[in-house]
Design an enzyme around this catalytic site. Structure first.
Site, mmCIF file in Angstrom:
data_model
loop_
_atom_site.group_PDB
_atom_site.id
_atom_site.type_symbol
_atom_site.label_atom_id
_atom_site.label_comp_id
_atom_site.label_asym_id
_atom_site.label_seq_id
_atom_site.Cartn_x
_atom_site.Cartn_y
_atom_site.Cartn_z
ATOM 1 N N HIS A 106 -53.599 -26.147 49.275
ATOM 2 C CA HIS A 106 -53.589 -24.851 48.578
ATOM 3 C C HIS A 106 -54.867 -24.070 48.882
ATOM 4 C CE1 HIS A 106 -53.457 -21.787 45.474
ATOM 5 N NE2 HIS A 106 -54.615 -22.238 45.008
ATOM 6 N N ASP A 113 -57.365 2.203 70.379
ATOM 7 C CA ASP A 113 -57.043 0.794 70.139
ATOM 8 C C ASP A 113 -58.354 0.078 69.855
ATOM 9 O OD1 ASP A 113 -55.964 -1.871 70.165
ATOM 10 O OD2 ASP A 113 -54.321 -1.109 71.391
ATOM 11 N N TRP A 129 -60.751 -28.465 50.026
ATOM 12 C CA TRP A 129 -60.992 -27.473 51.081
ATOM 13 C C TRP A 129 -62.436 -27.559 51.561
ATOM 14 C CZ3 TRP A 129 -63.766 -22.746 51.804
ATOM 15 C CH2 TRP A 129 -64.640 -22.419 50.770
ATOM 16 N N SER A 142 -60.430 -18.153 66.393
ATOM 17 C CA SER A 142 -59.696 -16.916 66.139
ATOM 18 C C SER A 142 -60.569 -15.913 65.382
ATOM 19 C CB SER A 142 -58.432 -17.241 65.344
ATOM 20 O OG SER A 142 -57.968 -16.120 64.651
ATOM 21 N N SER A 143 -61.237 -16.378 64.324
ATOM 22 C CA SER A 143 -62.027 -15.454 63.504
ATOM 23 C C SER A 143 -63.206 -14.894 64.283
ATOM 24 C CB SER A 143 -62.555 -16.161 62.261
ATOM 25 O OG SER A 143 -61.487 -16.654 61.513
ATOM 26 N N HIS A 170 -70.622 -20.344 51.301
ATOM 27 C CA HIS A 170 -70.916 -19.190 50.462
ATOM 28 C C HIS A 170 -70.742 -17.864 51.210
ATOM 29 C CE1 HIS A 170 -71.919 -17.026 46.915
ATOM 30 N NE2 HIS A 170 -72.449 -16.177 47.778
ATOM 31 N N GLU A 223 -68.721 -17.375 53.369
ATOM 32 C CA GLU A 223 -67.270 -17.259 53.450
ATOM 33 C C GLU A 223 -66.686 -16.528 52.238
ATOM 34 O OE1 GLU A 223 -64.995 -17.870 55.696
ATOM 35 O OE2 GLU A 223 -63.200 -17.686 54.440
ATOM 36 N N TYR A 234 -68.002 -14.216 50.641
ATOM 37 C CA TYR A 234 -68.227 -12.784 50.869
ATOM 38 C C TYR A 234 -67.356 -12.251 51.991
ATOM 39 C CZ TYR A 234 -71.441 -12.799 47.185
ATOM 40 O OH TYR A 234 -71.931 -12.913 45.929
ATOM 41 N N SER A 275 -63.378 1.175 47.818
ATOM 42 C CA SER A 275 -64.198 2.363 48.117
ATOM 43 C C SER A 275 -63.407 3.452 48.833
ATOM 44 C CB SER A 275 -65.404 1.977 48.976
ATOM 45 O OG SER A 275 -66.119 0.930 48.386
ATOM 46 N N HIS A 319 -76.495 -23.189 45.597
ATOM 47 C CA HIS A 319 -76.064 -23.112 44.194
ATOM 48 C C HIS A 319 -74.764 -23.875 43.976
ATOM 49 C CE1 HIS A 319 -73.918 -18.960 44.907
ATOM 50 N NE2 HIS A 319 -73.159 -19.956 45.267
ATOM 51 N N HIS A 320 -74.148 -24.323 45.047
ATOM 52 C CA HIS A 320 -72.986 -25.208 44.905
ATOM 53 C C HIS A 320 -73.413 -26.660 44.749
ATOM 54 C CE1 HIS A 320 -69.999 -22.105 45.854
ATOM 55 N NE2 HIS A 320 -70.974 -21.589 46.590
ATOM 56 N N THR A 377 -74.288 -6.068 43.965
ATOM 57 C CA THR A 377 -72.906 -6.056 43.498
ATOM 58 C C THR A 377 -72.755 -5.089 42.324
ATOM 59 O OG1 THR A 377 -72.877 -8.385 44.095
ATOM 60 C CG2 THR A 377 -70.976 -7.552 42.906
ATOM 61 N N LYS A 411 -72.581 -1.469 43.327
ATOM 62 C CA LYS A 411 -71.251 -1.021 43.746
ATOM 63 C C LYS A 411 -70.388 -0.663 42.542
ATOM 64 C CE LYS A 411 -70.717 -3.718 47.944
ATOM 65 N NZ LYS A 411 -70.747 -2.674 48.964
ATOM 66 N N ARG A 444 -61.997 -30.706 36.912
ATOM 67 C CA ARG A 444 -61.123 -30.210 37.981
ATOM 68 C C ARG A 444 -60.833 -31.361 38.933
ATOM 69 N NH1 ARG A 444 -65.140 -26.754 42.133
ATOM 70 N NH2 ARG A 444 -63.260 -26.449 43.347
HETATM 71 C C1 HEM Z 1 -72.599 -12.714 41.422
HETATM 72 C C2 HEM Z 1 -72.034 -13.390 42.379
HETATM 73 C C3 HEM Z 1 -71.695 -14.877 42.319
HETATM 74 C C4 HEM Z 1 -72.436 -15.918 41.863
HETATM 75 C C5 HEM Z 1 -73.838 -15.868 41.301
HETATM 76 C C6 HEM Z 1 -71.618 -17.110 42.048
HETATM 77 C C7 HEM Z 1 -72.022 -18.388 41.692
HETATM 78 C C8 HEM Z 1 -71.275 -19.525 41.892
HETATM 79 C C9 HEM Z 1 -71.729 -20.850 41.625
HETATM 80 C C10 HEM Z 1 -73.092 -21.225 41.075
HETATM 81 C C11 HEM Z 1 -70.733 -21.718 41.938
HETATM 82 C C12 HEM Z 1 -70.756 -23.230 41.886
HETATM 83 C C13 HEM Z 1 -70.216 -23.757 40.621
HETATM 84 C C14 HEM Z 1 -70.072 -25.248 40.672
HETATM 85 O O1 HEM Z 1 -69.402 -25.770 41.575
HETATM 86 O O2 HEM Z 1 -70.628 -25.900 39.766
HETATM 87 C C15 HEM Z 1 -69.629 -20.934 42.412
HETATM 88 C C16 HEM Z 1 -68.434 -21.449 42.839
HETATM 89 C C17 HEM Z 1 -67.502 -20.720 43.542
HETATM 90 N N1 HEM Z 1 -67.520 -19.353 43.733
HETATM 91 FE FE1 HEM Z 1 -68.927 -18.058 43.036
HETATM 92 N N2 HEM Z 1 -70.427 -16.771 42.569
HETATM 93 C C18 HEM Z 1 -70.439 -15.423 42.781
HETATM 94 C C19 HEM Z 1 -69.432 -14.675 43.334
HETATM 95 C C20 HEM Z 1 -68.334 -15.222 43.978
HETATM 96 C C21 HEM Z 1 -67.397 -14.470 44.761
HETATM 97 C C22 HEM Z 1 -67.468 -12.972 45.024
HETATM 98 C C23 HEM Z 1 -66.479 -15.348 45.208
HETATM 99 C C24 HEM Z 1 -65.259 -15.136 46.076
HETATM 100 C C25 HEM Z 1 -64.731 -14.028 46.398
HETATM 101 C C26 HEM Z 1 -66.830 -16.652 44.706
HETATM 102 C C27 HEM Z 1 -66.113 -17.798 44.956
HETATM 103 C C28 HEM Z 1 -66.455 -19.050 44.534
HETATM 104 C C29 HEM Z 1 -65.713 -20.238 44.857
HETATM 105 C C30 HEM Z 1 -64.463 -20.323 45.730
HETATM 106 C C31 HEM Z 1 -66.357 -21.296 44.223
HETATM 107 C C32 HEM Z 1 -65.917 -22.755 44.171
HETATM 108 C C33 HEM Z 1 -66.152 -23.487 45.406
HETATM 109 C C34 HEM Z 1 -65.586 -24.881 45.321
HETATM 110 O O3 HEM Z 1 -66.187 -25.734 44.667
HETATM 111 O O4 HEM Z 1 -64.553 -25.131 45.940
HETATM 112 N N3 HEM Z 1 -67.950 -16.536 43.950
HETATM 113 N N4 HEM Z 1 -69.987 -19.582 42.371
HETATM 114 CU CU LIG Z 2 -71.499 -19.609 46.365
#
Ligand code: HEM
Ligand SMILES: [Cu+2]
Length: 626
Positions: A78, A107, A142, A174-175, A258, A260, A262, A273, A307-308, A333, A336, A455
């Site tokens: 997923h 093009d 993933w 590809s990307s 990370h 990614e 964005y 916009s 931060h992850h 952010t 915006k 989770r």
């Molecule tokens: C202000 C902006 C953001 C901050 C400070 C932020 C912060 C964080 C943090 C600290 C985690 C880790 C949480 C953990 O696993 O304990 C997280 C997870 C995640 N964030 Fe954000 N985030 C932000 C914006 C975004 C945006 C814009 C996206 C996607 C469009 C996003 C997608 C994700 C995803 C997919 C995860 C989980 C990854 C995984 O464990 O598989 N975040 N974020």
């Molecule tokens: Cu992140």
């Protein structure tokens, strides 16, 4: 060399294989864009079915609808599908169709490279999903955390994660190719007068994304190749029992991971916009701030990856540093968000489906942004990491953010792509179902996470207080499924007998509205003079005026009077991109089975790589004739 497209056979003598051949060999960015979008919608539905199965399993405590192993496979596929096979290619498809039109080009800069990018995406997606039929679907998430993904004696050895490694690399090629193409197109093919600071904000966003792809994908390429070595050749990069370091995987993965996120969300910022000024009949507020904050987000996005990893034991200094950089990202952010609100403020709002999705985007994305800032605080993250709180966070940004903006973009640009409107009535139905369903599914996740629901576990005990909201989430997920079905119905009905769109149904600002819907193969017969950021608006109303009464949409901006098409150089179609993609995928299948059947695998690798070289030679010789 040909100066126009291949002559199209007369209607009577056209057979389906003529059409198929035309699409297989096309190098037209508009057709490639449509193929990206249609394929990505199919994968979006597939990834959605994974999600529904997951939600059915979690609807009740102690459920046994799925086994733990199948549950792991489903959440891995997923996530991988939604990131790499749905949102990224949906953005790439919209970019492909719209960017050359927005900058006034005929093009993309490299049309055959563009086709190659699409075929690699399609074959990479088929490759990943063929694991269901001829192997084991990837099952380590993933993010593919080592040592689990490296089979360090934890799991029985299957080729599941080799599918993941090789599939991700095909998609990565590809990307990267697509991104090079976007960058060169934007730098070199802008119409006369379109300076960088007159360029549409969607183009700005996609340009930043292209750089993010080029700088972040090498990290996952390296990481996944090392993982492949650990899995198949006995190396010890990530396996502690052999002296490796699993944290190295996390660093390499999130250095890609990370940026990614964005890559997934910035095109959404670009879509919003474009839509807000058109539907409030005003210029965008704070153009330069929106453009440069995308660049700032792009830079900062490379400084926050750990931060992850707050809870893996990096120590207080590293945690503090990565917390600070993460908090900083909320500044561009927020800039915006304020500019978007100021664009709507005092506008004469035209409440059509694209604006519904756009306004909902702001609401939902702000919620996801705030939980992101919360998670960026290590003490809070210690409590919530690996709980459903995180799942709530990223679905608000990915679904509420990226997917809502993509639907806004669909309703906005669909008439340009296909010449017919999508139904407003079905669109609004779809919107409310999706909005309510999405909140019902993902809002309770925050609460469940706070009270301790982890989770990535396949079931939970009864009596912990998890039952009620899990059931509600499953109902929400079914509403989302219904909503997506309504969209597909809307698309089919629109193709059949949707209202004819005209060239400029929304009274648009940017160049794509200066040509016919759908545009001719060469895009433009003539371009308006570009003196401002809103060339098509200027054409209609003059530069000084900002507010005018909406005019009759059908009469707007018609450039389709009878004329002889000017002789514009269009690249000839080519068969080699699909051949090259096929060869590379064949080689990947060889690598997949190298440890079980060495001989046949080696043959597949050699034949596959040879096909790649033949295709490269073919592409080169075509260029010589060109
Ligand atoms: C202000 C902006 C953001 C901050 C400070 C932020 C912060 C964080 C943090 C600290 C985690 C880790 C949480 C953990 O696993 O304990 C997280 C997870 C995640 N964030 Fe954000 N985030 C932000 C914006 C975004 C945006 C814009 C996206 C996607 C469009 C996003 C997608 C994700 C995803 C997919 C995860 C989980 C990854 C995984 O464990 O598989 N975040 N974020
Ligand atoms: Cu992140």
């Amino acid at each position: 060399m040909a100066t126009t497209a291949v002559p199209i056979p007369q209607v009577g003598e056209r057979r389906w294989w003529h059409t198929a051949w035309e699409w297989i060999t096309t190098v037209d960015h508009k057709r490639i864009g449509i193929m990206y979008i249609v394929t990505a919608i199919a994968f979006f539905v597939w990834g959605g079915i994974d999600a529904l199965l997951i939600r059915i399993q979690l609807a009740q405590a102690e459920n046994t609808f799925l086994s733990p192993q199948v549950y792991n496979e489903l959440f891995t596929m997923h996530g991988t599908t939604m990131v790499f096979l749905a949102i990224m290619p949906l953005n790439a498809g919209l970019g492909n169709f719209i960017i050359p039109l927005m900058v006034g080009a005929n093009d993309m800069a490299y049309p055959r490279l563009n086709a190659l990018g699409f075929w690699l995406f399609l074959f990479g997606g088929i490759f990943l999903n063929s694991s269901y039929l001829i192997g084991h679907p990837p099952d380590a998430g993933w993010f593919a955390y080592a040592p689990l993904s490296a089979n360090g004696g934890v799991m029985p050895k299957t080729n599941a994660m080799d599918f993941w490694v090789l599939g991700i690399n095909i998609l990565g090629v590809s990307s990267i190719l697509g991104s090079i193409n976007f960058i060169v197109t934007v730098f070199n093919l802008r119409a006369p007068g379109m300076k960088f600071n007159r360029m549409p904000l969607f183009v700005w966003a996609q340009l930043v994304v292209a750089f993010l792809v080029i700088f972040s994908f090498p990290s996952i390429t390296v990481a996944s190749v090392l993982l492949y070595f650990d899995r198949n050749f006995g190396t010890a990069f990530f396996l502690p029992e052999r002296g490796g370091d699993p944290m190295l995987w996390q660093h390499l993965f999130w250095f890609f991971g990370h940026p990614e996120v964005y890559i997934l969300i910035l095109p959404a910022f670009g879509i919003i916009s474009e839509i807000f000024p058109v539907f409030s009949r005003k210029p965008i507020f704070g153009y330069a701030f929106i453009a440069y904050s995308s660049v700032a987000i792009g830079f900062l996005g490379f400084t926050v990856w750990a931060h992850h990893m707050f809870s893996v034991g990096m120590g207080p200094w590293a945690n503090a540093a990565f917390s600070a950089t993460s908090l900083m990202i909320s500044i561009p952010t927020g800039v915006k968000i304020f500019n978007w609100l100021a664009t709507l403020w005092g506008g004469s709002l035209n409440f059509k489906t694209p604006l519904y999705y756009g306004v909902a985007f702001i609401f939902l994305f702000v919620i996801g942004g705030i939980t992101g800032v919360m998670l960026a605080l290590p003490p809070l993250d210690y409590q919530t990491t690996d709980t459903y709180f995180v799942v709530g966070h990223f679905h608000y940004v990915l679904f509420g953010g990226a997917i809502f903006a993509i639907f806004a973009g669909f309703y906005y640009w669909w008439p340009k792509m296909f010449g017919r409107m999508l139904s407003e009535r079905l669109g609004i139905w779809q919107f409310w179902l999706m909005f309510i369903g999405m909140n019902l599914t993902f809002m309770p996740m925050h609460y469940l996470g706070m009270i301790g629901m982890p989770r990535r576990t396949w079931t939970y005990d009864s009596g912990l207080g998890f039952e009620f909201w899990n059931l509600m989430e499953t109902i929400g997920a079914l509403m989302i499924a219904l909503s997506v079905s309504i969209f597909i119905l809307n698309a089919i009905l629109s193709r059949r007998n949707g209202e004819i769109a005209g060239n400029d149904p929304w009274d648009g600002h940017t160049l794509e509205w200066a040509t016919t819907s759908p545009p001719p193969p060469h895009n433009f017969d003539s371009l308006p003079v570009i003196r401002t950021r809103r060339p098509v608006w200027d054409l209609k109303y003059g530069e000084a005026q900002h507010f005018t009464k909406p005019r009759d949409a059908k009469a707007a901006g018609s450039t389709d009077e009878e004329h002889t098409p000017p002789s514009i150089h269009l690249p000839p179609p080519s068969f080699y991109p699909i051949v090259l993609a096929f060869g590379l995928t064949m080689a990947a299948y060889g690598l997949l089975y190298s440890s079980v059947a060495f001989g046949p695998s080696l043959t597949a690798i050699i034949v596959g790589i040879s096909i790649v070289f033949v295709a490269i030679a073919g592409l080169a010789s075509e260029a010589a004739r060109d």
